[in-house]
Write an enzyme that holds these catalytic residues in place. Structure first.
Site, PDB file in Angstrom:
ATOM      1  N   CYS A  68       0.829  -1.210   0.000  1.00 37.29           N
ATOM      2  CA  CYS A  68       0.000   0.000   0.000  1.00 37.29           C
ATOM      3  C   CYS A  68       0.862   1.259   0.000  1.00 37.29           C
ATOM      4  O   CYS A  68       1.555   1.541   0.981  1.00 37.29           O
ATOM      5  CB  CYS A  68      -0.931  -0.073   1.212  1.00 37.29           C
ATOM      6  N   CYS A  71       0.194   3.876   2.658  1.00 41.68           N
ATOM      7  CA  CYS A  71       0.653   3.391   3.974  1.00 41.68           C
ATOM      8  C   CYS A  71       2.130   3.725   4.175  1.00 41.68           C
ATOM      9  O   CYS A  71       2.554   4.099   5.269  1.00 41.68           O
ATOM     10  CB  CYS A  71       0.463   1.880   4.100  1.00 41.68           C
TER      11      CYS A  71
END
Ligand SMILES: [Zn+2]
Length: 143
Positions: A68, A71
């Site tokens: 991600c 993230c």
């Protein structure tokens, strides 16, 4: 499982129970002061439950995954919060690939997803990338 905290003076590893992670401790070997946890803690399900239920200070949880991109952008912000609020909050990181049961329990669909717990209770949850100031404001409101 208790967390280990290395003494900066003598190098001894000290076991720190979940409820004391945000406290100043004392090295069992040389009695030097052990500072409170100042980094995000990677946790799995059992440790998550123990820390969230036993922590006397608010707990910020970062639900993330390796693949991600946002993230990864959130990671340094999360690190800053852990350092800036050492002794006043704990920061946990939950890898949603490794702990899908935790992600399911808190209905984490999009990541990053952040949750704030106080006294074992979920008090705030929000998906999407935010900066450290926003994270701090959640924690300050919870405290
Ligand atoms: Zn020591």
């Amino acid at each position: 499982m208790d967390r280990l905290r290395k003494c900066s003076r003598c190098g001894a590893e000290n076991r720190i129970p979940a409820r004391h992670l945000a406290h100043v401790g004392k090295c069992g070997s040389c009695k030097a002061e052990l500072p409170p946890t100042s980094e995000p803690i990677e946790v799995d399900g059992p440790e998550f439950d123990r820390i969230v239920s036993e922590s006397p200070v608010p707990v910020l949880v970062d639900f993330w995954a390796d693949w991600c991109g946002p993230c990864r952008m959130a990671a340094p912000e999360v690190h800053h919060v852990a350092r800036d609020l050492a002794g006043r909050a704990l920061v946990l990181k939950v890898d949603t690939e490794r702990s899908p049961e935790l992600a399911a329990r808190y209905n984490v669909r999009g990541i990053p997803n952040f949750a704030v717990f106080r006294g074992g209770r979920l008090v705030h949850q929000q998906a999407g990338l935010v900066n450290r100031n926003v994270m701090r404001s959640w924690i300050e409101r919870a405290a």
